[in-house]
Design an enzyme around this catalytic site. Structure first.
Site, mmCIF file in Angstrom:
data_model
loop_
_atom_site.group_PDB
_atom_site.id
_atom_site.type_symbol
_atom_site.label_atom_id
_atom_site.label_comp_id
_atom_site.label_asym_id
_atom_site.label_seq_id
_atom_site.Cartn_x
_atom_site.Cartn_y
_atom_site.Cartn_z
ATOM 1 C CE1 TYR A 55 -2.981 -3.214 0.223
ATOM 2 C CE2 TYR A 55 -3.324 -2.809 2.439
ATOM 3 C CZ TYR A 55 -3.404 -3.471 1.391
ATOM 4 O OH TYR A 55 -4.174 -4.562 1.458
ATOM 5 C CG HIS A 114 -0.752 -8.936 -0.406
ATOM 6 N ND1 HIS A 114 -0.385 -7.358 -0.204
ATOM 7 C CD2 HIS A 114 -2.201 -8.545 -0.511
ATOM 8 C CE1 HIS A 114 -1.482 -6.787 -0.280
ATOM 9 N NE2 HIS A 114 -2.690 -7.146 -0.438
HETATM 10 P P1 NDP Z 1 -13.864 -1.029 1.611
HETATM 11 O O1 NDP Z 1 -14.807 -1.992 1.304
HETATM 12 O O2 NDP Z 1 -13.277 -1.057 3.052
HETATM 13 O O3 NDP Z 1 -13.939 0.467 1.426
HETATM 14 C C1 NDP Z 1 -13.580 1.588 1.519
HETATM 15 C C2 NDP Z 1 -14.093 2.626 1.160
HETATM 16 O O4 NDP Z 1 -15.477 2.911 1.884
HETATM 17 C C3 NDP Z 1 -13.534 3.942 1.358
HETATM 18 O O5 NDP Z 1 -13.906 4.702 0.097
HETATM 19 C C4 NDP Z 1 -14.172 4.584 2.248
HETATM 20 O O6 NDP Z 1 -14.064 6.217 2.109
HETATM 21 C C5 NDP Z 1 -15.456 4.095 2.264
HETATM 22 N N1 NDP Z 1 -16.398 4.176 3.603
HETATM 23 C C6 NDP Z 1 -15.468 3.617 4.969
HETATM 24 N N2 NDP Z 1 -16.411 3.803 5.632
HETATM 25 C C7 NDP Z 1 -17.751 4.175 5.206
HETATM 26 C C8 NDP Z 1 -18.766 4.484 6.038
HETATM 27 N N3 NDP Z 1 -19.069 4.364 7.099
HETATM 28 N N4 NDP Z 1 -19.931 4.940 5.019
HETATM 29 C C9 NDP Z 1 -19.687 5.064 3.756
HETATM 30 N N5 NDP Z 1 -18.445 4.916 3.198
HETATM 31 C C10 NDP Z 1 -17.418 4.603 4.064
HETATM 32 O O7 NDP Z 1 -12.497 -1.393 0.651
HETATM 33 P P2 NDP Z 1 -11.094 -1.713 0.773
HETATM 34 O O8 NDP Z 1 -10.620 -2.133 -0.555
HETATM 35 O O9 NDP Z 1 -10.440 -0.493 1.224
HETATM 36 O O10 NDP Z 1 -10.953 -2.840 1.896
HETATM 37 C C11 NDP Z 1 -10.750 -2.834 3.061
HETATM 38 C C12 NDP Z 1 -9.347 -3.156 3.645
HETATM 39 O O11 NDP Z 1 -9.050 -4.454 3.420
HETATM 40 C C13 NDP Z 1 -8.238 -2.298 2.661
HETATM 41 O O12 NDP Z 1 -8.046 -0.984 3.192
HETATM 42 C C14 NDP Z 1 -7.066 -3.480 2.917
HETATM 43 O O13 NDP Z 1 -6.430 -3.168 4.573
HETATM 44 C C15 NDP Z 1 -7.676 -4.865 2.987
HETATM 45 N N6 NDP Z 1 -7.586 -5.365 1.507
HETATM 46 C C16 NDP Z 1 -6.838 -6.185 1.448
HETATM 47 C C17 NDP Z 1 -6.641 -6.923 0.366
HETATM 48 C C18 NDP Z 1 -5.876 -8.110 0.082
HETATM 49 O O14 NDP Z 1 -5.643 -8.552 -1.185
HETATM 50 N N7 NDP Z 1 -5.413 -8.839 1.047
HETATM 51 C C19 NDP Z 1 -7.440 -6.260 -1.133
HETATM 52 C C20 NDP Z 1 -8.259 -5.128 -0.690
HETATM 53 C C21 NDP Z 1 -8.292 -4.661 0.468
HETATM 54 P P3 NDP Z 1 -13.045 6.837 3.118
HETATM 55 O O15 NDP Z 1 -11.593 6.365 3.188
HETATM 56 O O16 NDP Z 1 -13.289 8.251 2.641
HETATM 57 O O17 NDP Z 1 -13.442 6.900 4.576
#
Ligand code: NDP
Length: 285
Positions: A55, A114
């Site tokens: 990241y 990962h």
């Molecule tokens: P998420 O499904 O967690 O969505 C994140 C998005 O949702 C951001 O745009 C955030 O906005 C928004 N959001 C957060 N809380 C709210 C809320 N209460 N209401 C409305 N919108 C909200 O997606 P991610 O891809 O970030 O997945 C979560 C985590 O999982 C990652 O950050 C990472 O740590 C992990 N991950 C792991 C992967 C892997 O291959 N192992 C692949 C993908 C993710 P804002 O940031 O503006 O608050």
């Protein structure tokens, strides 16, 4: 109603909602807000923090390292991930040490492969064991491994020590319920659901605007995002790691752990977003 906890096979116990960090650390102007969001989350009990060397090429780990200054390190369960091309031998040791430096700590609570690459799973397990012996990680796990990969892993010497499989899981993507999730539940191995909000709906058009999700949000005086999180953690042994870069989102996500969906609520969601009835390849981003 007590909030749900997740128990690892070594009895480490965590709240079912944690914090993701993908896309943090990419822009220095956003950094203070990201640090504040992580700290607010810790304060509200979102004590698992998930990051990765990938990241922002280490930038997200640096944001987490900054957020944990001032005595917060011991309050959290810190997770990072190694690139598949670093996941064996000396490269893995160096990658882990670099993550520790960026995180300003001397130990990770959990280190994940990962995704699967060219190194054999046996080589990765071997180096994970070395990192544990060296005291650099407390446990190890994997990410993006499907059912057949998990079977292979569990047959490898030491493979059964895998603490978790972190996989994509949200209401609009339920493939793991066919085989991977039941198997992990049988092993009492927690599953870490990534993209639990389908990246705010971007991964599944219409998910947050679905009339059933909106109705339930209204009924529970909650937001649609909170309903998605409550649904993910309603599954046995499943925790969610939503990423939120604002204190308002973090507060909402923390409060979602108190929402209990009834059998009727769950049936309505099943009807609109059915569970799989056949094997599909593991969904990834
Ligand atoms: P998420 O499904 O967690 O969505 C994140 C998005 O949702 C951001 O745009 C955030 O906005 C928004 N959001 C957060 N809380 C709210 C809320 N209460 N209401 C409305 N919108 C909200 O997606 P991610 O891809 O970030 O997945 C979560 C985590 O999982 C990652 O950050 C990472 O740590 C992990 N991950 C792991 C992967 C892997 O291959 N192992 C692949 C993908 C993710 P804002 O940031 O503006 O608050």
């Amino acid at each position: 109603m007590a909030e749900k906890n997740i128990v690892f096979t070594d009895n480490a116990t965590l709240p079912a909602i944690g914090q993701g960090t993908w896309y943090m650390g990419e822009n220095s102007r956003a950094r203070p807000k990201e640090v504040d969001a992580i700290r607010a989350g810790i304060d509200l009990g979102l004590t698992l923090i998930d990051t990765a060397e990938m990241y922002a090429e280490g930038g997200a780990e640096e944001v987490v390292g900054e957020a944990l200054q001032g005595g917060l390190r011991d309050k959290v369960f810190l997770v990072s991930k190694v690139y598949p091309w670093n996941a064996a031998g000396k490269k893995a040791i160096a990658a882990c040490e670099a993550s520790l430096r960026r995180l300003k700590t001397d130990v990770l609570d959990l280190y994940l492969l990962h995704w699967r690459g060219n190194y054999s799973l046996a080589e990765t397990v071997e180096v994970m064991e070395t990192l544990m012996q060296q005291g650099k990680i407390r446990r190890w796990g994997v990410s993006n491994l499907d059912y057949s990969d998990m079977q292979e892993l569990s047959r490898i010497s030491g493979g059964k020590a895998c603490a978790t499989d972190q996989v994509l899981y949200h209401l609009g993507s339920r493939g793991i319920e066919f085989d991977l999730l039941p198997w992990c539940q049988q092993q009492a191995m927690p599953v870490m659901a990534y993209c639990p909000l389908a990246q705010a709906g971007r991964l599944r058009e219409g998910l947050l605007e679905s009339s059933v999700v909106k109705d339930l949000a209204h009924a529970h005086r909650a937001s649609t995002a909170q309903i998605l999180l409550a649904w993910v953690i309603s599954h046995k042994g499943v925790m969610a790691i939503p990423k939120a870069a604002s204190v308002a989102h973090v507060e909402e996500n923390a409060a979602a752990s108190k929402i209990v969906l009834s059998a009727d609520d769950l049936a309505r969601l099943d009807n609109a977003f059915p569970a799989p009835n056949r094997k599909t390849p593991l969904d990834v981003v």
